[in-house]
Scaffold this motif. Sequence first.
Motif, PDB file in Angstrom:
ATOM      1  N   PRO A 293       0.801  -1.238   0.000  1.00  0.00           N
ATOM      2  CA  PRO A 293       0.000   0.000   0.000  1.00  0.00           C
ATOM      3  C   PRO A 293       0.822   1.272   0.000  1.00  0.00           C
ATOM      4  O   PRO A 293       0.483   2.241  -0.684  1.00  0.00           O
ATOM      5  N   VAL A 294       1.926   1.297   0.745  1.00  0.00           N
ATOM      6  CA  VAL A 294       2.718   2.521   0.826  1.00  0.00           C
ATOM      7  C   VAL A 294       3.365   2.855  -0.517  1.00  0.00           C
ATOM      8  O   VAL A 294       3.659   4.021  -0.813  1.00  0.00           O
ATOM      9  N   LEU A 295       3.562   1.841  -1.370  1.00  0.00           N
ATOM     10  CA  LEU A 295       4.200   2.053  -2.667  1.00  0.00           C
ATOM     11  C   LEU A 295       3.191   2.212  -3.796  1.00  0.00           C
ATOM     12  O   LEU A 295       3.577   2.528  -4.925  1.00  0.00           O
ATOM     13  N   GLN A 296       1.887   2.015  -3.509  1.00  0.00           N
ATOM     14  CA  GLN A 296       0.895   2.029  -4.568  1.00  0.00           C
ATOM     15  C   GLN A 296       0.875   3.339  -5.360  1.00  0.00           C
ATOM     16  O   GLN A 296       0.805   3.324  -6.594  1.00  0.00           O
ATOM     17  N   PRO A 297       0.926   4.519  -4.704  1.00  0.00           N
ATOM     18  CA  PRO A 297       0.907   5.756  -5.497  1.00  0.00           C
ATOM     19  C   PRO A 297       2.062   5.856  -6.488  1.00  0.00           C
ATOM     20  O   PRO A 297       1.899   6.371  -7.592  1.00  0.00           O
ATOM     21  N   ILE A 298       3.237   5.355  -6.072  1.00  0.00           N
ATOM     22  CA  ILE A 298       4.392   5.377  -6.978  1.00  0.00           C
ATOM     23  C   ILE A 298       4.187   4.381  -8.106  1.00  0.00           C
ATOM     24  O   ILE A 298       4.404   4.690  -9.277  1.00  0.00           O
ATOM     25  N   ALA A 299       3.715   3.172  -7.761  1.00  0.00           N
ATOM     26  CA  ALA A 299       3.501   2.148  -8.787  1.00  0.00           C
ATOM     27  C   ALA A 299       2.439   2.583  -9.778  1.00  0.00           C
ATOM     28  O   ALA A 299       2.525   2.302 -10.970  1.00  0.00           O
ATOM     29  N   ASP A 300       1.422   3.290  -9.293  1.00  0.00           N
ATOM     30  CA  ASP A 300       0.349   3.738 -10.175  1.00  0.00           C
ATOM     31  C   ASP A 300       0.848   4.753 -11.195  1.00  0.00           C
ATOM     32  O   ASP A 300       0.315   4.853 -12.297  1.00  0.00           O
ATOM     33  N   ARG A 301       1.857   5.525 -10.829  1.00  0.00           N
ATOM     34  CA  ARG A 301       2.309   6.575 -11.738  1.00  0.00           C
ATOM     35  C   ARG A 301       3.476   6.124 -12.606  1.00  0.00           C
ATOM     36  O   ARG A 301       3.543   6.469 -13.781  1.00  0.00           O
ATOM     37  N   TRP A 302       4.384   5.352 -12.041  1.00  0.00           N
ATOM     38  CA  TRP A 302       5.588   5.000 -12.791  1.00  0.00           C
ATOM     39  C   TRP A 302       5.896   3.514 -12.682  1.00  0.00           C
ATOM     40  O   TRP A 302       5.865   2.941 -11.604  1.00  0.00           O
ATOM     41  N   HIS A 303       6.214   2.937 -13.796  1.00  0.00           N
ATOM     42  CA  HIS A 303       6.697   1.562 -13.827  1.00  0.00           C
ATOM     43  C   HIS A 303       7.831   1.539 -14.832  1.00  0.00           C
ATOM     44  O   HIS A 303       7.617   1.539 -16.043  1.00  0.00           O
ATOM     45  N   CYS A 304       9.052   1.560 -14.315  1.00  0.00           N
ATOM     46  CA  CYS A 304      10.240   1.643 -15.177  1.00  0.00           C
ATOM     47  C   CYS A 304      10.172   2.878 -16.060  1.00  0.00           C
ATOM     48  O   CYS A 304      10.599   2.863 -17.214  1.00  0.00           O
ATOM     49  N   GLY A 305       9.620   3.990 -15.539  1.00  0.00           N
ATOM     50  CA  GLY A 305       9.523   5.208 -16.326  1.00  0.00           C
ATOM     51  C   GLY A 305       8.390   5.206 -17.323  1.00  0.00           C
ATOM     52  O   GLY A 305       8.325   6.082 -18.174  1.00  0.00           O
ATOM     53  N   LEU A 306       7.464   4.246 -17.238  1.00  0.00           N
ATOM     54  CA  LEU A 306       6.370   4.138 -18.188  1.00  0.00           C
ATOM     55  C   LEU A 306       5.026   4.277 -17.479  1.00  0.00           C
ATOM     56  O   LEU A 306       4.815   3.704 -16.410  1.00  0.00           O
ATOM     57  N   GLN A 307       4.118   5.025 -18.087  1.00  0.00           N
ATOM     58  CA  GLN A 307       2.780   5.215 -17.553  1.00  0.00           C
ATOM     59  C   GLN A 307       1.777   4.452 -18.426  1.00  0.00           C
ATOM     60  O   GLN A 307       1.631   4.748 -19.609  1.00  0.00           O
ATOM     61  N   PRO A 308       1.092   3.437 -17.877  1.00  0.00           N
ATOM     62  CA  PRO A 308       0.110   2.703 -18.683  1.00  0.00           C
ATOM     63  C   PRO A 308      -1.158   3.519 -18.882  1.00  0.00           C
ATOM     64  O   PRO A 308      -1.651   4.169 -17.956  1.00  0.00           O
ATOM     65  N   VAL A 309      -1.680   3.494 -20.102  1.00  0.00           N
ATOM     66  CA  VAL A 309      -2.926   4.190 -20.420  1.00  0.00           C
ATOM     67  C   VAL A 309      -3.821   3.255 -21.228  1.00  0.00           C
ATOM     68  O   VAL A 309      -3.345   2.322 -21.881  1.00  0.00           O
ATOM     69  N   GLU A 310      -5.127   3.523 -21.167  1.00  0.00           N
ATOM     70  CA  GLU A 310      -6.100   2.726 -21.907  1.00  0.00           C
ATOM     71  C   GLU A 310      -6.744   3.576 -22.985  1.00  0.00           C
ATOM     72  O   GLU A 310      -7.282   4.649 -22.704  1.00  0.00           O
ATOM     73  N   TYR A 311      -6.696   3.090 -24.217  1.00  0.00           N
ATOM     74  CA  TYR A 311      -7.288   3.770 -25.368  1.00  0.00           C
ATOM     75  C   TYR A 311      -8.656   3.169 -25.683  1.00  0.00           C
ATOM     76  O   TYR A 311      -8.820   1.933 -25.644  1.00  0.00           O
ATOM     77  N   VAL A 312      -9.600   4.016 -26.029  1.00  0.00           N
ATOM     78  CA  VAL A 312     -10.879   3.588 -26.606  1.00  0.00           C
ATOM     79  C   VAL A 312     -10.937   4.166 -28.015  1.00  0.00           C
ATOM     80  O   VAL A 312     -10.845   5.386 -28.197  1.00  0.00           O
ATOM     81  N   VAL A 313     -11.083   3.290 -29.004  1.00  0.00           N
ATOM     82  CA  VAL A 313     -11.026   3.689 -30.415  1.00  0.00           C
ATOM     83  C   VAL A 313     -12.250   3.139 -31.137  1.00  0.00           C
ATOM     84  O   VAL A 313     -12.681   1.993 -30.895  1.00  0.00           O
ATOM     85  N   VAL A 314     -12.828   3.946 -32.027  1.00  0.00           N
ATOM     86  CA  VAL A 314     -13.898   3.477 -32.917  1.00  0.00           C
ATOM     87  C   VAL A 314     -13.483   3.751 -34.344  1.00  0.00           C
ATOM     88  O   VAL A 314     -12.506   4.463 -34.598  1.00  0.00           O
TER      89      VAL A 314
END
Length: 282
Positions: A253-274
């Motif tokens: 839990p204490v690391l969750q905010p960091i994990a949510d923002r950065w993972h090896c310098g990468l930020q995961p995002v979700e695309y919705v495309v039509v």
Amino acid sequence: MTSLKETSSDWEYMAQTDPLWAVCTELGPQGGSYDELGRFWQSGQRDIEAAISHVEACGLRIDRDGEALDFGCGLGRVSQPLAEVFARCTGVDISPRMLDLARGFNPSPERLTFTLNERADLPIFADGRFAFAYSTRVLQHIPRRYALAYVGELVRVVARDRGVLVFHAHEVEGGPMFSGLSALQRMRQRSTRLRVRLQKAYAGLNNRDGPPLPPRMHMFPLPQAVLRPVIEAHGGRIVDIAPMGFDPMRIRPVLQPIADRWHCGLQPVEYVVVKGALPHHR
């Protein structure tokens, strides 16, 4: 530069040695047991529920009577819940061993099928075949030129004016510090594999088996700046891009905010495309 053949070889090796961890690293450390299968399938259910909620929050209606595609399906972690939501689902993967395992776990072969594709495109699927295409935890592990080609193909196979594509990619985040950490991680991975290769060679000289090679899982960013032109060139339209958090199954839990923002310098995002017009809008 990593080739598609090398990528296929890496995933086939992971499918043979540690398939659960390869598909869903949040399950815990490498070498986990099949006792984790319950949480494994639950994580897939959560991913699909979140994806559908995202699509509906965009004001889009999902054609549940159509067919879904799970690109990079692995063991079928999200293929199975997709087959429950849609009339049919097809999972496609580059690893024959992953697909063998997926078929063994398949509870609904009449609604869910698995297909091998080792090419850099998807000629096995006709234009506009799928009402819903989905890909998670996949594209960031494929070299950029191939990942971009696959994104174009995913747009192609989604039905015009009624289909939706949802996929995950990674933006570069975190600045020099996290870019440096990412580089250090890659160096550590390569040095570990070199050390194990030397140990195996030494063991071979003494007619003994050396330690197994650790799996090699590459990470490649796919920024919006390179994705948008590919999507639009194939007739797609980005409806929304939302940042993603990491599954909290194993993050302290204490690391969750960091994990949510950065993972090896990468930020995961979700695309919705039509593709085409937007008659889905309510």
